[in-house]
Design an enzyme around this catalytic site. Sequence first.
Site, mmCIF file in Angstrom:
data_model
loop_
_atom_site.group_PDB
_atom_site.id
_atom_site.type_symbol
_atom_site.label_atom_id
_atom_site.label_comp_id
_atom_site.label_asym_id
_atom_site.label_seq_id
_atom_site.Cartn_x
_atom_site.Cartn_y
_atom_site.Cartn_z
ATOM 1 N N ARG A 192 11.474 -6.536 5.057
ATOM 2 C CA ARG A 192 11.497 -4.854 5.360
ATOM 3 C C ARG A 192 11.553 -4.344 6.612
ATOM 4 O O ARG A 192 12.758 -3.160 6.452
ATOM 5 C CB ARG A 192 10.664 -4.379 5.259
ATOM 6 C CG ARG A 192 9.983 -2.782 5.404
ATOM 7 C CD ARG A 192 8.314 -2.759 5.094
ATOM 8 N NE ARG A 192 7.518 -2.635 6.146
ATOM 9 C CZ ARG A 192 5.956 -2.713 6.115
ATOM 10 N NH1 ARG A 192 5.613 -2.119 4.930
ATOM 11 N NH2 ARG A 192 5.653 -2.943 7.125
ATOM 12 N N ARG A 237 -9.484 0.665 9.277
ATOM 13 C CA ARG A 237 -8.800 -0.813 9.241
ATOM 14 C C ARG A 237 -9.972 -1.532 10.377
ATOM 15 O O ARG A 237 -9.969 -2.186 10.599
ATOM 16 C CB ARG A 237 -7.703 -0.960 10.408
ATOM 17 C CG ARG A 237 -6.643 -1.024 9.955
ATOM 18 C CD ARG A 237 -4.951 -0.632 10.511
ATOM 19 N NE ARG A 237 -3.744 -1.533 10.356
ATOM 20 C CZ ARG A 237 -3.355 -0.774 9.431
ATOM 21 N NH1 ARG A 237 -3.186 -0.142 9.001
ATOM 22 N NH2 ARG A 237 -2.340 -1.875 9.635
ATOM 23 N N ARG A 254 -0.861 -9.568 13.459
ATOM 24 C CA ARG A 254 -0.897 -8.559 12.772
ATOM 25 C C ARG A 254 -2.220 -8.554 11.534
ATOM 26 O O ARG A 254 -3.199 -8.619 11.450
ATOM 27 C CB ARG A 254 -0.128 -7.767 11.976
ATOM 28 C CG ARG A 254 0.753 -6.470 12.800
ATOM 29 C CD ARG A 254 1.858 -6.458 12.859
ATOM 30 N NE ARG A 254 2.003 -5.393 10.891
ATOM 31 C CZ ARG A 254 3.392 -5.472 10.870
ATOM 32 N NH1 ARG A 254 4.362 -5.761 11.106
ATOM 33 N NH2 ARG A 254 3.394 -4.445 9.779
ATOM 34 N N ARG A 267 11.737 -0.724 11.779
ATOM 35 C CA ARG A 267 10.391 -0.832 12.285
ATOM 36 C C ARG A 267 10.536 -1.789 12.794
ATOM 37 O O ARG A 267 10.117 -3.341 12.776
ATOM 38 C CB ARG A 267 9.158 -0.800 11.370
ATOM 39 C CG ARG A 267 9.133 0.637 11.225
ATOM 40 C CD ARG A 267 7.778 0.155 8.975
ATOM 41 N NE ARG A 267 6.281 -0.472 10.007
ATOM 42 C CZ ARG A 267 5.841 -0.610 9.498
ATOM 43 N NH1 ARG A 267 4.927 0.313 7.775
ATOM 44 N NH2 ARG A 267 4.685 -1.307 9.691
ATOM 45 N N LYS A 308 0.828 -0.966 -0.552
ATOM 46 C CA LYS A 308 0.128 0.328 -0.120
ATOM 47 C C LYS A 308 0.984 1.037 -0.028
ATOM 48 O O LYS A 308 0.758 2.307 -0.902
ATOM 49 C CB LYS A 308 -1.286 -0.207 1.032
ATOM 50 C CG LYS A 308 -1.794 -0.883 1.497
ATOM 51 C CD LYS A 308 -2.830 -0.747 2.783
ATOM 52 C CE LYS A 308 -2.903 -1.320 3.843
ATOM 53 N NZ LYS A 308 -1.440 -2.110 4.097
HETATM 54 P P1 ADP Z 1 1.207 -2.560 7.649
HETATM 55 O O1 ADP Z 1 -0.398 -1.846 6.821
HETATM 56 O O2 ADP Z 1 2.195 -2.736 7.569
HETATM 57 O O3 ADP Z 1 0.715 -2.674 9.290
HETATM 58 P P2 ADP Z 1 0.466 0.719 8.529
HETATM 59 O O4 ADP Z 1 2.166 1.085 9.314
HETATM 60 O O5 ADP Z 1 -0.033 0.723 8.215
HETATM 61 O O6 ADP Z 1 1.580 -0.872 8.631
HETATM 62 O O7 ADP Z 1 0.453 0.383 10.713
HETATM 63 C C1 ADP Z 1 1.576 0.226 11.140
HETATM 64 C C2 ADP Z 1 0.503 -0.245 13.266
HETATM 65 O O8 ADP Z 1 -0.210 1.361 13.035
HETATM 66 C C3 ADP Z 1 -0.757 -1.318 13.006
HETATM 67 O O9 ADP Z 1 0.090 -2.746 13.378
HETATM 68 C C4 ADP Z 1 -1.651 -0.303 13.994
HETATM 69 O O10 ADP Z 1 -0.457 -0.823 15.435
HETATM 70 C C5 ADP Z 1 -1.314 0.995 13.898
HETATM 71 N N1 ADP Z 1 -2.779 1.596 13.033
HETATM 72 C C6 ADP Z 1 -1.885 2.362 11.601
HETATM 73 N N2 ADP Z 1 -3.334 2.982 10.658
HETATM 74 C C7 ADP Z 1 -3.842 2.651 12.035
HETATM 75 C C8 ADP Z 1 -5.655 2.491 12.648
HETATM 76 N N3 ADP Z 1 -6.492 3.510 10.861
HETATM 77 N N4 ADP Z 1 -6.138 2.112 13.379
HETATM 78 C C9 ADP Z 1 -6.113 1.323 14.097
HETATM 79 N N5 ADP Z 1 -4.154 1.243 13.808
HETATM 80 C C10 ADP Z 1 -3.415 1.646 13.212
#
Ligand code: ADP
Length: 194
Positions: free
Chosen positions: A128, A89, A146, A134, A14
Site C-alpha cells: 500500500r 483504539r 504500529r 502514506r 478495514k
Molecule cells: P491503520 O489502521 O492502517 O493504522 P489508520 O488510517 O486507521 O490506519 O490510522 C493511521 C494513524 O492515525 C494511526 O497510526 C494513528 O497514529 C492515527 N489514528 C487513527 N485513529 C486513531 C485513534 N482512534 N486514536 C489515536 N490515533 C489514531
Amino acid sequence: MFNIILFGPPGSGKGTQSEKIVDKFGLVHLSTGNLLRQEIADKTALGLEAKKLMDRGQLVPDEVVIGMIDNCIENHADAKGFLFDGFPRTVAQAEALDKLLELKKTSIGKMIALEVSEDELVTRLLKRGETSGRSDDTNEEIIRNRFAVYKKDTSQVAEHYKEQNKFEMVKGEGSVDDIFELLRQAIERGSSAT
Ligand code: ADP
C-alpha cells in the site's frame, strides 16, 4: 440506529470492507485515520500535531479523536447508524464512545474484528505504501511500531466489547468479496439482537 465497530490491526482491510458495508447497510462511515489525514491535507493546527505522531506510528491523544467523533456524530443527526473504523483504539476511547452513543439513546450493536496474520499485514502495508503516499506505510520499523501499539493499547478494546457480548471475529484473508460475505453474515446475525 445500528452502530458497528470494524476492528483489526493496521492493514487488516478495514478501509476496503468499510466502503462495502456502508453501501450495503446505509451507514455513515467514520474513520479517524481518514479524518486525521484530511486535517493534515487541510494543514490545520490539529493536523500538523497529529502528523508528527502518525509518522512515528504512535496514537494521537484520546481527547483529539474523541472530539472529532463527537463532532461527526452531531453533524449526522439523521444517520441510520454509524460504522466506526480505526476507532475506538484505546479503552478510554471505547468508554467515551459508549457515553456519546448513550446520550443519543443508542449503543454499539456489534464489534467485528478482522483476523489476519502479521506477515500478511506487513506485506499488504508495504505494498500500500508504494502507491498510497502514506508515510507510515513505507518503513517496516514504523509498521512494526504500529503493531506494538495495537497489541499494547488497542487489543484491550476487544475485551471491552467481549464483556458486553458484542464481539465477533471474522477471517480477514481471502478475496475481498468472500471476506465481505462473512462480515455481512456477522452483521445480520448481530442486528437481530439490538
Ligand atoms: P491503520 O489502521 O492502517 O493504522 P489508520 O488510517 O486507521 O490506519 O490510522 C493511521 C494513524 O492515525 C494511526 O497510526 C494513528 O497514529 C492515527 N489514528 C487513527 N485513529 C486513531 C485513534 N482512534 N486514536 C489515536 N490515533 C489514531
